[in-house]
Write a protein that holds these residues in place. Structure first.
Motif, PDB file in Angstrom:
ATOM      1  N   GLY A 182     -18.756 109.869  48.171  1.00  0.00           N
ATOM      2  CA  GLY A 182     -19.243 108.793  47.652  1.00  0.00           C
ATOM      3  C   GLY A 182     -17.608 107.954  46.672  1.00  0.00           C
ATOM      4  O   GLY A 182     -17.771 106.478  47.490  1.00  0.00           O
ATOM      5  N   ASP A 183     -17.286 109.068  45.990  1.00  0.00           N
ATOM      6  CA  ASP A 183     -15.614 108.424  45.654  1.00  0.00           C
ATOM      7  C   ASP A 183     -14.181 108.022  46.754  1.00  0.00           C
ATOM      8  O   ASP A 183     -14.075 106.805  46.658  1.00  0.00           O
ATOM      9  CB  ASP A 183     -15.386 109.409  44.813  1.00  0.00           C
ATOM     10  N   PHE A 184     -14.826 108.554  47.917  1.00  0.00           N
ATOM     11  CA  PHE A 184     -13.927 108.182  49.474  1.00  0.00           C
ATOM     12  C   PHE A 184     -14.758 106.753  50.061  1.00  0.00           C
ATOM     13  O   PHE A 184     -13.176 105.338  50.164  1.00  0.00           O
ATOM     14  CB  PHE A 184     -14.197 109.344  50.316  1.00  0.00           C
ATOM     15  N   LEU A 185     -16.043 106.466  49.698  1.00  0.00           N
ATOM     16  CA  LEU A 185     -15.958 104.890  49.790  1.00  0.00           C
ATOM     17  C   LEU A 185     -16.004 104.206  49.280  1.00  0.00           C
ATOM     18  O   LEU A 185     -15.364 103.161  49.476  1.00  0.00           O
ATOM     19  CB  LEU A 185     -17.781 105.049  49.741  1.00  0.00           C
ATOM     20  N   LEU A 226     -24.159 109.813  53.159  1.00  0.00           N
ATOM     21  CA  LEU A 226     -25.109 109.246  52.718  1.00  0.00           C
ATOM     22  C   LEU A 226     -26.228 109.525  52.661  1.00  0.00           C
ATOM     23  O   LEU A 226     -27.040 108.673  51.559  1.00  0.00           O
ATOM     24  CB  LEU A 226     -24.310 108.630  51.205  1.00  0.00           C
ATOM     25  N   GLY A 227     -26.758 108.989  53.502  1.00  0.00           N
ATOM     26  CA  GLY A 227     -27.353 108.465  54.872  1.00  0.00           C
ATOM     27  C   GLY A 227     -28.077 106.643  54.371  1.00  0.00           C
ATOM     28  O   GLY A 227     -28.925 106.152  54.619  1.00  0.00           O
ATOM     29  N   ALA A 269     -28.829  99.302  47.810  1.00  0.00           N
ATOM     30  CA  ALA A 269     -29.313  99.769  46.492  1.00  0.00           C
ATOM     31  C   ALA A 269     -29.051 101.318  46.551  1.00  0.00           C
ATOM     32  O   ALA A 269     -27.966 101.306  45.475  1.00  0.00           O
ATOM     33  CB  ALA A 269     -30.611 100.244  46.296  1.00  0.00           C
ATOM     34  N   ALA A 270     -28.417 102.211  47.227  1.00  0.00           N
ATOM     35  CA  ALA A 270     -27.603 103.178  47.573  1.00  0.00           C
ATOM     36  C   ALA A 270     -26.166 102.978  47.596  1.00  0.00           C
ATOM     37  O   ALA A 270     -25.745 104.556  46.305  1.00  0.00           O
ATOM     38  CB  ALA A 270     -27.474 104.300  49.363  1.00  0.00           C
ATOM     39  N   LEU A 271     -26.013 102.201  48.010  1.00  0.00           N
ATOM     40  CA  LEU A 271     -24.324 101.628  48.026  1.00  0.00           C
ATOM     41  C   LEU A 271     -23.747 101.625  47.067  1.00  0.00           C
ATOM     42  O   LEU A 271     -22.729 101.851  46.152  1.00  0.00           O
ATOM     43  CB  LEU A 271     -23.642 101.478  48.895  1.00  0.00           C
ATOM     44  N   ASP A 272     -24.372 100.882  46.474  1.00  0.00           N
ATOM     45  CA  ASP A 272     -24.341  99.898  44.689  1.00  0.00           C
ATOM     46  C   ASP A 272     -24.145 101.572  44.177  1.00  0.00           C
ATOM     47  O   ASP A 272     -23.512 101.649  42.888  1.00  0.00           O
ATOM     48  CB  ASP A 272     -25.223  99.483  44.305  1.00  0.00           C
TER      49      ASP A 272
END
Length: 244
Positions: free
Chosen positions: A163-166, A213-214, A234-237
């Motif tokens: 998530g931090d990388f994205l 992360l799906g 919403a997940a990426l947020d």
């Protein structure tokens, strides 16, 4: 084992305590830590975990994952100067991004960070001899004209911090905006993410992290990736957040 003994000694343990903790002879620990002490390490070498694997907490791994994402998007590592310089170019439009980049550099390696105003952007930069140790993807020419391959130790860091990388990738070469469509005369507005990069390798890393992360994604062009489904946005947020 020698590195562990010296690390314990450096944290204030006496010879007897180190020997007992590591189940070693007293004379061996004394020889390692007193008779032949470890050479003094100066500069950025103190914080470079690639050169000092004896450190228990070598770096802020979440900050490293974020900084690597920024580098792969808008970063440049100059190794032709006397001392290597890491530069991340951040648009003036996003002052918070400039602060986030500065903070990540300091958390990973930098003792000092400079902000150089350019036309329409700020070059956030740090000078340190050991940046090439932590960013082995540097090289001559443009990133999309050379292979971008992660090392095994980088995979170990990025996998739990995808998530931090994205966040770094999207804060550099991505965006979140309101998409407007008209269906049967009625207009609909919904949020959407886009990520654009000319490097097939970097695009592949983005896809890998999203899959991990799906988060559902689609390629709308050769160099452009889209996240539009409500649950995916919403997940990426939760991972990316604003860069304003």
């Amino acid at each position: 084992m020698r590195a562990r003994a010296r690390a314990l000694r450096a944290r204030g343990h006496n010879i007897q305590s180190v020997a007992r903790t590591l189940s070693l002879p007293y004379a061996t620990v004394w020889h390692w830590c007193v008779d032949r002490p470890e050479p003094v390490v100066l500069g950025s070498a103190v914080r470079c975990f690639r050169c000092r694997p004896d450190q228990e907490s070598p770096l802020d791994q979440a900050a490293y994952a974020y900084l690597l994402g920024l580098y792969l998007g808008d970063g440049h590592l100059v190794t032709t100067d006397k001392v290597p310089v890491l530069r991340i170019y951040c648009s003036d439009t996003w002052p918070n991004l400039i602060d986030l980049c500065d903070t990540a550099m300091r958390a990973v390696l930098a003792n000092e960070v400079q902000r150089i105003q350019k036309r329409g952007c700020v070059a956030v930069q740090s000078t340190a001899r050991h940046w090439p140790c932590l960013i082995p993807q540097h090289g001559p020419g443009k990133k999309h004209e050379r292979d971008i391959v992660l090392t095994p130790w980088q995979w170990e860091i990025l996998t739990p911090h995808a998530g931090d990388f994205l966040r770094g990738l999207f804060h550099s070469d991505g965006c979140r905006f309101s998409n407007r469509v008209t269906v049967r005369g009625k207009q609909y507005v919904y949020p959407r993410y886009m990520f654009t990069n000319e490097s097939a390798d970097i695009m592949g890393l983005c896809q890998w992290a999203l899959d991990l992360l799906g988060v559902a994604w689609k390629m709308n062009r050769r160099n452009s990736l889209s996240i539009a489904r409500r649950d995916a946005v919403a997940a990426l947020d939760r991972h990316v957040g604003p860069k304003s």
